[in-house]
Design a protein around this motif. Structure first.
Motif, short mmCIF file in Angstrom:
data_model
loop_
_atom_site.label_atom_id
_atom_site.label_comp_id
_atom_site.label_asym_id
_atom_site.label_seq_id
_atom_site.Cartn_x
_atom_site.Cartn_y
_atom_site.Cartn_z
N GLU A 32 0.83 -1.20 0.00
CA GLU A 32 0.00 0.00 0.00
C GLU A 32 0.87 1.25 0.00
O GLU A 32 1.96 1.26 0.58
N ILE A 33 0.38 2.29 -0.64
CA ILE A 33 1.12 3.55 -0.70
C ILE A 33 1.01 4.28 0.64
O ILE A 33 -0.09 4.58 1.10
N VAL A 34 2.14 4.53 1.25
CA VAL A 34 2.20 5.30 2.49
C VAL A 34 2.11 6.79 2.17
O VAL A 34 1.41 7.54 2.85
N GLU A 35 2.84 7.21 1.17
CA GLU A 35 2.78 8.58 0.70
C GLU A 35 3.36 8.64 -0.70
O GLU A 35 4.13 7.75 -1.10
N ALA A 36 2.99 9.66 -1.42
CA ALA A 36 3.46 9.78 -2.79
C ALA A 36 3.48 11.23 -3.23
O ALA A 36 2.70 12.07 -2.75
N TRP A 37 4.36 11.53 -4.16
CA TRP A 37 4.44 12.81 -4.85
C TRP A 37 4.36 12.51 -6.34
O TRP A 37 4.93 11.53 -6.81
N THR A 288 15.92 11.19 -2.68
CA THR A 288 16.01 9.88 -2.03
C THR A 288 16.60 10.03 -0.64
O THR A 288 16.09 9.46 0.33
N ALA A 289 17.68 10.79 -0.52
CA ALA A 289 18.27 11.03 0.80
C ALA A 289 17.27 11.69 1.72
O ALA A 289 17.17 11.35 2.92
N ALA A 290 16.50 12.63 1.20
CA ALA A 290 15.50 13.32 2.01
C ALA A 290 14.44 12.36 2.51
O ALA A 290 14.01 12.42 3.67
N LEU A 291 14.00 11.44 1.65
CA LEU A 291 12.99 10.48 2.06
C LEU A 291 13.54 9.47 3.06
O LEU A 291 12.83 9.01 3.96
N LEU A 292 14.82 9.15 2.95
CA LEU A 292 15.45 8.27 3.93
C LEU A 292 15.50 8.96 5.30
O LEU A 292 15.28 8.32 6.34
N VAL A 293 15.78 10.25 5.31
CA VAL A 293 15.73 11.02 6.56
C VAL A 293 14.30 11.08 7.08
O VAL A 293 14.03 10.85 8.27
N ARG A 294 13.37 11.37 6.21
CA ARG A 294 11.96 11.51 6.58
C ARG A 294 11.43 10.25 7.26
O ARG A 294 10.62 10.33 8.19
N VAL A 304 27.02 12.78 5.26
CA VAL A 304 26.54 12.30 3.97
C VAL A 304 25.12 12.79 3.72
O VAL A 304 24.77 13.20 2.60
N ALA A 305 24.29 12.78 4.76
CA ALA A 305 22.93 13.31 4.62
C ALA A 305 22.98 14.78 4.23
O ALA A 305 22.27 15.23 3.32
N ARG A 306 23.83 15.54 4.92
CA ARG A 306 23.95 16.98 4.62
C ARG A 306 24.42 17.20 3.19
O ARG A 306 23.98 18.12 2.50
N LYS A 307 25.33 16.34 2.74
CA LYS A 307 25.87 16.46 1.38
C LYS A 307 24.77 16.39 0.33
O LYS A 307 24.77 17.15 -0.65
N TYR A 308 23.82 15.47 0.53
CA TYR A 308 22.81 15.24 -0.49
C TYR A 308 21.52 16.04 -0.29
O TYR A 308 20.83 16.33 -1.28
N ILE A 309 21.19 16.41 0.94
CA ILE A 309 19.92 17.12 1.14
C ILE A 309 20.10 18.62 1.37
O ILE A 309 19.12 19.35 1.40
N ASP A 310 21.33 19.05 1.50
CA ASP A 310 21.59 20.49 1.63
C ASP A 310 22.95 20.77 1.00
O ASP A 310 23.81 21.43 1.58
N PRO A 326 15.75 19.56 -1.13
CA PRO A 326 14.40 19.11 -1.49
C PRO A 326 13.40 20.24 -1.32
O PRO A 326 13.65 21.20 -0.57
N VAL A 327 12.29 20.12 -2.00
CA VAL A 327 11.26 21.16 -1.89
C VAL A 327 10.73 21.21 -0.46
O VAL A 327 10.81 20.24 0.30
N GLU A 328 10.20 22.37 -0.09
CA GLU A 328 9.67 22.56 1.25
C GLU A 328 8.57 21.55 1.54
O GLU A 328 7.73 21.26 0.69
N GLY A 329 8.60 21.00 2.75
CA GLY A 329 7.58 20.06 3.17
C GLY A 329 8.02 18.62 3.19
O GLY A 329 7.41 17.78 3.86
N VAL A 330 9.10 18.30 2.44
CA VAL A 330 9.60 16.92 2.47
C VAL A 330 10.33 16.66 3.78
O VAL A 330 10.22 15.58 4.37
N LEU A 331 11.05 17.66 4.27
CA LEU A 331 11.81 17.54 5.51
C LEU A 331 11.41 18.61 6.51
O LEU A 331 11.04 19.71 6.11
N PRO A 332 11.55 18.30 7.80
CA PRO A 332 11.43 19.37 8.80
C PRO A 332 12.66 20.26 8.71
O PRO A 332 13.67 19.87 8.11
N PRO A 333 12.63 21.47 9.28
CA PRO A 333 13.82 22.33 9.26
C PRO A 333 15.03 21.61 9.85
O PRO A 333 14.92 20.97 10.89
N LEU A 334 16.16 21.72 9.18
CA LEU A 334 17.39 21.05 9.64
C LEU A 334 18.22 21.98 10.49
O LEU A 334 18.18 23.18 10.32
#
Length: 334
Positions: A32-37, A288-294, A304-310, A326-334
């Motif tokens: 089942e789809i948990v979430e999608a864009w 992908t990195a953002a969704l792994l954090v999410r 490594v996370a910072r490298k790819y998401i910021d 990533p676009v706003e809303g995928v991640l909380p403020p870092l």
């Protein structure tokens, strides 16, 4: 690409300079789809992100165990590697063990992405070979299965027993009939699937139990091999390798050409599929990195996370001129 939505932004100073749009789907163990864009039903070629699906028949058939393949070799069967010595030496040894040579590969010769390996070939005047191809591990798996099935040498043909087995596994794990295929860069068929189908397949890998049926056991062996040997799946400096190391070898991720990316998160029993519509790898790596954090698989504070998401964008003089995020809303403020 119809239905794609903005996923990644490129900023230069105060200006939004570029946007990578695409699709992203996260599935649970039930498919089942948990979430999608974007559009979960968008039909896309997953390219090399499908390699773990293509490797299922290698194990399910008994071919892997018949020749005693190691976890390193299973990781290579799922790899898009750099053609470094750690890759080419293992591939050529695998070929020799099977009684095959470079000429038996159906993939074309490819200059190594690894600069040291490339420069060594130039210095020594040696030719670029098929075993340098980033897909040579997958093709070693195909040859292993070909030999086990006592099938003919044209193992990339659509009607060959190897590709018939691959298609069957692909359709069964995605839980949909593939509407068609394209010929991949390594000459093998690459079957299309919806974004939901690929995310569902990754969730199957994530939820697979080593004590389950033959397919589940095969899926566990492949995901664990990838996570255990990230340097064989891609190589130094590559997102796949860096992300799997950053997640303590607990998650398997895999890039595909033209902006595809997938992730398998066993602890959460979640599967992720990402496609960037313009084919940009940087966009696929970022989201992908953002969704792994999410979803709690990747520590947002990890370098490594910072490298790819910021990620910072620098000019030739080393000055920071912009950022990718990533676009706003995928991640909380870092």
């Amino acid at each position: 690409m119809a239905g794609a939505v903005p996923l990644v932004e490129i900023w230069r100073g105060p200006f939004l300079e570029s946007v990578h749009a695409g699709h992203a789907v996260v599935c649970n163990a039930g498919g089942e789809i948990v979430e999608a864009w974007g559009d979960p039903e968008a039909v896309v070629l997953p390219r090399s992100s499908s390699k773990m699906l293509q490797a299922l028949p290698l194990i399910e058939s008994g071919a892997a165990d018949a020749v005693g393949l190691t976890r390193e070799q299973l990781a290579l069967a799922c790899a898009s590697h750099n053609g470094a010595a750690i890759h080419s030496e293992r591939v050529t040894a695998w070929l020799a063990d099977l009684g095959f040579s470079d000429a038996d590969f159906c993939c074309g010769p490819q200059e190594p992405r690894d600069l040291e390996a490339r420069d060594e070939l130039i210095r020594e005047g040696k030719p670029v070979c098929r075993y340098h191809n980033n897909c040579s591990g997958k093709h070693s798996g195909f040859l292993t299965l070909t030999k086990h099935l006592k099938a003919g040498p044209e193992y990339v043909a659509l009607d060959h027993p190897v590709q018939k087995a691959v298609k069957a596994a692909f359709e069964e794990v995605t839980e949909e009939d593939s509407p068609g295929y394209g010929v991949d860069g390594c000459s093998a068929p690459n079957f299309a699937a919806t974004m939901h189908g690929m995310a569902r397949a990754m969730a199957f890998f994530a939820a697979a139990n080593p004590d389950g049926d033959r397919r589940q056991a095969a899926a566990v062996r492949l995901r664990e091999a990838m996570a255990a040997y990230p340097e064989l799946v891609a190589g130094e400096g590559r997102a796949c390798t860096e992300l799997m190391r950053a997640m303590d070898h607990k998650v398997a991720v895999k890039t595909g050409a033209e902006g595809y990316f997938v992730a398998i998160i066993p602890e959460k029993k979640l599967g992720i599929a990402v496609k960037i519509a313009d084919g940009a790898s940087r966009g696929a790596e970022c989201i992908t990195a953002a969704l792994l954090v999410r979803h709690g698989a990747l520590d947002p504070a990890h370098p490594v996370a910072r490298k790819y998401i910021d990620g910072t964008i620098k000019n030739w003089d080393g000055l920071v001129t912009g950022r990718m995020r990533p676009v706003e809303g995928v991640l909380p403020p870092l």
